[in-house]
Design an enzyme around this catalytic site. Structure first.
Site, PDB file in Angstrom:
ATOM      1  N   ASN A  28     -22.005  14.208 -16.836  1.00  0.00           N
ATOM      2  CA  ASN A  28     -21.464  13.541 -15.647  1.00  0.00           C
ATOM      3  C   ASN A  28     -22.557  12.942 -14.766  1.00  0.00           C
ATOM      4  O   ASN A  28     -22.414  12.886 -13.538  1.00  0.00           O
ATOM      5  CB  ASN A  28     -20.564  14.502 -14.847  1.00  0.00           C
ATOM      6  N   ASN A  74     -16.361  14.808 -25.366  1.00  0.00           N
ATOM      7  CA  ASN A  74     -15.412  15.267 -24.355  1.00  0.00           C
ATOM      8  C   ASN A  74     -14.044  14.746 -24.788  1.00  0.00           C
ATOM      9  O   ASN A  74     -13.781  13.539 -24.718  1.00  0.00           O
ATOM     10  CB  ASN A  74     -15.794  14.734 -22.958  1.00  0.00           C
ATOM     11  N   ASP A  96     -21.091  16.633 -21.810  1.00  0.00           N
ATOM     12  CA  ASP A  96     -20.769  15.706 -20.743  1.00  0.00           C
ATOM     13  C   ASP A  96     -21.540  16.149 -19.510  1.00  0.00           C
ATOM     14  O   ASP A  96     -21.187  17.146 -18.893  1.00  0.00           O
ATOM     15  CB  ASP A  96     -19.257  15.720 -20.494  1.00  0.00           C
ATOM     16  N   GLU A 102     -13.872  19.812 -22.205  1.00  0.00           N
ATOM     17  CA  GLU A 102     -12.504  19.614 -21.683  1.00  0.00           C
ATOM     18  C   GLU A 102     -11.450  19.895 -22.757  1.00  0.00           C
ATOM     19  O   GLU A 102     -10.558  19.081 -22.988  1.00  0.00           O
ATOM     20  CB  GLU A 102     -12.328  18.213 -21.081  1.00  0.00           C
ATOM     21  N   ASP A 144     -11.067   9.470 -22.750  1.00  0.00           N
ATOM     22  CA  ASP A 144     -11.819   8.459 -22.005  1.00  0.00           C
ATOM     23  C   ASP A 144     -13.312   8.483 -22.368  1.00  0.00           C
ATOM     24  O   ASP A 144     -14.063   7.612 -21.933  1.00  0.00           O
ATOM     25  CB  ASP A 144     -11.590   8.574 -20.485  1.00  0.00           C
ATOM     26  N   HIS A 145     -13.737   9.465 -23.189  1.00  0.00           N
ATOM     27  CA  HIS A 145     -15.131   9.549 -23.647  1.00  0.00           C
ATOM     28  C   HIS A 145     -15.240   9.236 -25.143  1.00  0.00           C
ATOM     29  O   HIS A 145     -14.312   9.510 -25.909  1.00  0.00           O
ATOM     30  CB  HIS A 145     -15.673  10.966 -23.456  1.00  0.00           C
ATOM     31  N   ASP A 159     -22.651  11.117 -21.339  1.00  0.00           N
ATOM     32  CA  ASP A 159     -22.654  12.173 -22.358  1.00  0.00           C
ATOM     33  C   ASP A 159     -23.989  12.100 -23.101  1.00  0.00           C
ATOM     34  O   ASP A 159     -24.378  11.027 -23.570  1.00  0.00           O
ATOM     35  CB  ASP A 159     -21.483  11.976 -23.323  1.00  0.00           C
TER      36      ASP A 159
END
Length: 255
Positions: free
Chosen positions: A147, A7, A145, A34, A245-246, A216
DNA sequence: ATGGTAGAAACTCTA
């Protein structure tokens, strides 16, 4: 064969991290989430120069998923066929008999919200579609991802996260449902370090303190899981300046 | 206590 997922939280911003990562790790297939760009502004030329063909299901501002590959993909599919969804969250293609799906599961915002209900409906639709995909493609890999942190050991502070979005029981149940069609969490096929995570909030110095979640995932059908040689998280890009952030997750499967 | 950071885009929403 190396397959990977990341991501990137805006492909435009992260291209300076993605290109060196591709060069260093040489995945055969790379799933992105994303991308946050429309197909018209997708950096296909830069990725082609790096040796990758691209399939994109783009969207302005939010979402956007892609598959990068050394070889051309076939039978590309955008979205979950039987699920009406204005958000670009799924793209799939065939690579030499292997079906690869790049997914960006809704975040859910907060337990009980409209977005949370959408997330649970979305995971149900994904489950039913993957059930059919698996029947049609014995070699099925679903990367992205999700989530959802599957278990407490995937959460840095299970007490603090108990019942919260990304770790709540209904989300875990929904993810177990997806796995239940006959997919394995590749990361857990191997012994792994404790406190292994793929996402850390940008705030409060969470990465520095390893306050993360493992959300993930690489899910493999039995035909791929039996030949899976490794599955690892590469936290190195999270240490770079202006990171996603991933972290990316890489998986080696039999060719 | 409801903060804080990042991205896209437009002064707000999403994560």
């Amino acid at each position: 064969m190396k397959i990977a997922t990341w991501n990137v939280n805006s492909l435009r911003v992260r291209l300076p991290h993605l290109l060196p990562w591709l060069a260093a790790n040489a995945p055969d297939v790379m799933c992105l989430q994303e991308t946050k760009c429309e197909d018209e502004t997708f950096p296909a030329a830069e990725l082609a120069a790096a040796g990758y063909r691209t399939l994109h299901h783009g969207q302005r501002t939010y979402n956007g998923v892609a598959i990068l590959s050394r070889a051309a993909g076939g039978a590309a599919c955008r979205g979950i066929p039987a699920f009406e969804d204005p958000q670009s969250r799924v793209i799939a293609a065939d690579f030499d008999g292997m079906r690869v799906v790049s997914v960006y599961v809704p975040n859910g915002q907060s337990v009980g919200s409209d977005k949370y209900a959408y997330k649970l409906r979305w995971l149900e639709a994904l489950r039913e579609w993957l059930r059919a995909e698996l029947a049609a493609h014995p070699k099925l890999a679903v990367l992205g991802d999700f989530n959802v942190a599957p278990e407490d050991r995937d959460v840095h502070d299970p007490k603090a996260w108990e019942g919260q979005v990304l770790a709540s029981a209904p989300e875990r149940e929904a993810l177990r449902g997806v796995l239940g069609v006959g997919l394995a969490d590749a990361f857990r096929l191997f012994e792994q370090p404790e406190k292994s995570y793929t996402w850390w909030d940008y705030r409060m110095g969470a990465f520095r303190r390893n306050l993360g979640l493992r959300i993930d995932h690489v899910l493999l059908s039995p035909a791929l899981a039996s030949g899976c040689a490794s599955c690892t998280i590469d936290a190195a890009p999270r240490r770079l300046e202006r990171p996603s952030d991933h972290a990316p997750v890489m998986c080696e499967v039999a060719a």
